[in-house]
Design a protein around this motif. Structure first.
Motif, PDB file in Angstrom:
ATOM      1  N   ALA A 154      14.061   1.120   6.195  1.00 33.51           N
ATOM      2  CA  ALA A 154      13.172   0.397   5.291  1.00 33.51           C
ATOM      3  C   ALA A 154      13.105   1.117   3.949  1.00 33.51           C
ATOM      4  N   PHE A 155      12.578   0.421   2.938  1.00 28.31           N
ATOM      5  CA  PHE A 155      12.495   0.958   1.582  1.00 28.31           C
ATOM      6  C   PHE A 155      11.104   1.476   1.238  1.00 28.31           C
ATOM      7  N   SER A 156      10.090   0.685   1.497  1.00 25.98           N
ATOM      8  CA  SER A 156       8.753   0.945   0.954  1.00 25.98           C
ATOM      9  C   SER A 156       8.180   2.263   1.454  1.00 25.98           C
ATOM     10  N   GLY A 157       7.501   2.957   0.541  1.00 32.98           N
ATOM     11  CA  GLY A 157       6.849   4.213   0.856  1.00 32.98           C
ATOM     12  C   GLY A 157       7.744   5.426   0.767  1.00 32.98           C
ATOM     13  N   VAL A 180       7.952  11.821  -0.816  1.00 31.89           N
ATOM     14  CA  VAL A 180       6.979  10.889  -0.247  1.00 31.89           C
ATOM     15  C   VAL A 180       7.617  10.107   0.896  1.00 31.89           C
ATOM     16  N   ALA A 181       6.933  10.078   2.032  1.00 31.99           N
ATOM     17  CA  ALA A 181       7.313   9.217   3.157  1.00 31.99           C
ATOM     18  C   ALA A 181       6.019   8.648   3.709  1.00 31.99           C
ATOM     19  N   CYS A 182       5.613   7.498   3.193  1.00 29.28           N
ATOM     20  CA  CYS A 182       4.292   6.934   3.471  1.00 29.28           C
ATOM     21  C   CYS A 182       4.397   5.688   4.348  1.00 29.28           C
ATOM     22  N   GLU A 183       3.594   5.653   5.404  1.00 28.35           N
ATOM     23  CA  GLU A 183       3.546   4.506   6.310  1.00 28.35           C
ATOM     24  C   GLU A 183       2.125   3.956   6.350  1.00 28.35           C
ATOM     25  N   THR A 184       2.020   2.623   6.454  1.00 30.47           N
ATOM     26  CA  THR A 184       0.703   1.984   6.519  1.00 30.47           C
ATOM     27  C   THR A 184       0.653   1.028   7.707  1.00 30.47           C
ATOM     28  N   ILE A 217       0.843  -1.200   0.000  1.00 31.89           N
ATOM     29  CA  ILE A 217       0.000   0.000   0.000  1.00 31.89           C
ATOM     30  C   ILE A 217       0.878   1.249   0.000  1.00 31.89           C
ATOM     31  N   SER A 218       1.923   1.261   0.825  1.00 33.23           N
ATOM     32  CA  SER A 218       2.814   2.426   0.879  1.00 33.23           C
ATOM     33  C   SER A 218       3.482   2.680  -0.464  1.00 33.23           C
TER      34      SER A 218
END
Length: 381
Positions: A270-273, A42-46, A25-26
């Motif tokens: 971490a990588f994602s988001g 973008v710095a997105c956390e889910t 999702i991120s």
């Protein structure tokens, strides 16, 4: 950590694992931002728990309408990811149509923005920290054998589920492979663990028999198998309750699965988001890219690259190569060759690897490296 003698284990998880749902999702949010504004920050956390999804983060776009548009679309993006992973209702783990989705988007800190988008037009590192890249000649993917096989097991579980070959399979699954090393080389596979979510209508003994026949055996193909190979399939018993209904998911909690299965150090980020101005991500991709060159060109059988950055500073504060005695030329000379041929500033990495594109979604499951199903630019040799 480079194993010379003894047993070494790596794991992987399916795209239906709660942590990987959060990563996907991120990264889907990241890709949507980049599709509208390649220079978006973008710095997105889910967070996913039971039937509740929270999407939060800090963002910056050149056009405010892009920010507003992605914020408006975030809920539907999350529901699409859940459906694509195989979740159809609350009994499977989460209902993508009725689950609650909360969106909390903030603007990027002005202090961070000044450090990244500098007055002189260059790009400073989005944060401090060190990143590592690793490659080994153990496999064609230049990944540790234990990790490569773990990914293959998890991926095959997903493929058979989607194809309907084993229709009782559900999205959540985890795999693990143990390999014995001698003189720094893998000599035999000694252990397999595969736990897969399944429908309540099938007996546990049927699950174990079918998983071994259709998933484990085709992946192993009698290669390097120990005579006393141990195979555990759903060792805890029935695995009916899975996904977010069975466990909470959070972006960035599977960083060892994402990278080298524990065979090499990890900088911790971490990588994602994260957009590529964050060197947690782009720097790690550059480090892997360089390590890949060393092994693919035959300069060494193994290579570890470390790069470190300071927030707001473009040039790395340190860079080192280690080939663990496998180099055909001296490590220092390899390092000099790589540094002459590769700009390791954030802008240089982004330009060399063409990172300002919505290419990150597929990386959020089954690893960011050594993929044979996606042509990631950092894997090019």
């Amino acid at each position: 950590m480079i194993i010379r003698h003894g047993l070494f284990t790596s794991e992987s998880v399916s795209e239906g694992h709660p942590d990987k749902l959060a990563d996907q999702i991120s990264d889907a949010i990241l890709d949507r931002f980049l599709s509208l504004d390649p220079h978006a920050r973008v710095a997105c956390e889910t967070l996913i728990a039971d039937d509740f999804v929270v999407i939060a983060g800090e963002f910056k776009t050149r056009d405010p309408s892009s920010f507003a548009r992605v914020k408006m679309e975030a809920e539907s993006i999350a529901r699409s990811v859940l459906r694509r992973a195989g979740y159809t209702d609350r009994e499977t783990g989460i209902d993508p149509d009725s689950c609650q989705v909360m969106v909390r988007f903030n603007g990027q800190s002005a202090d961070i923005s000044r450090g990244v988008d500098r007055i002189d037009g260059s790009i400073g590192a989005g944060d401090q920290g060190m990143v590592f890249g690793y490659a080994t000649g153990e496999t064609t993917q230049r990944l540790p054998l234990s990790l490569a096989l773990s990914h293959q097991l998890a991926r095959r579980q997903s493929d058979l589920r989607k194809a309907g070959t084993l229709p009782w399979l559900k999205p959540d699954a985890k795999s693990q492979v143990t390999v014995r090393y001698a003189d720094g080389k893998p000599v035999e596979i000694t252990g397999i663990v595969l736990s897969t979510q399944h429908d309540a209508s099938i007996r546990l003994d049927q699950v174990r028999e079918a998983v071994k026949l259709h998933i484990v055996d085709p992946v192993l193909q009698d290669r390097l198998l120990a005579k006393d190979l141990t195979i555990h399939i759903n060792p805890a018993g029935e695995f009916i309750t899975g996904g977010p209904k069975g466990d909470t998911g959070l972006t960035g909690r599977k960083i060892i699965v994402d990278t080298y299965g524990g065979a090499a150090p990890h900088g911790g980020g971490a990588f994602s988001g994260k957009d590529p101005s964050k060197v947690d991500r782009s720097g790690a991709y550059a480090a892997r890219h360089l390590a890949n060159q060393v092994v693919a060109r035959g300069w060494a059988a193994r290579c570890l690259v470390q790069i470190a950055y300071a927030i707001g500073v473009a040039e790395p504060v340190s860079f080192v190569i280690e080939t663990f005695g496998t180099g055909r030329i001296h490590d220092m000379e390899i390092g000099q060759l790589l540094r002459r041929g590769f700009d390791l500033t954030p802008a240089g990495i982004i330009d060399r690897l063409d990172l300002l594109r919505p290419i990150y979604g597929p990386s959020a499951a089954y690893g960011h490296f050594g993929r044979d199903d996606v042509a990631f630019p950092w894997e090019a040799v």
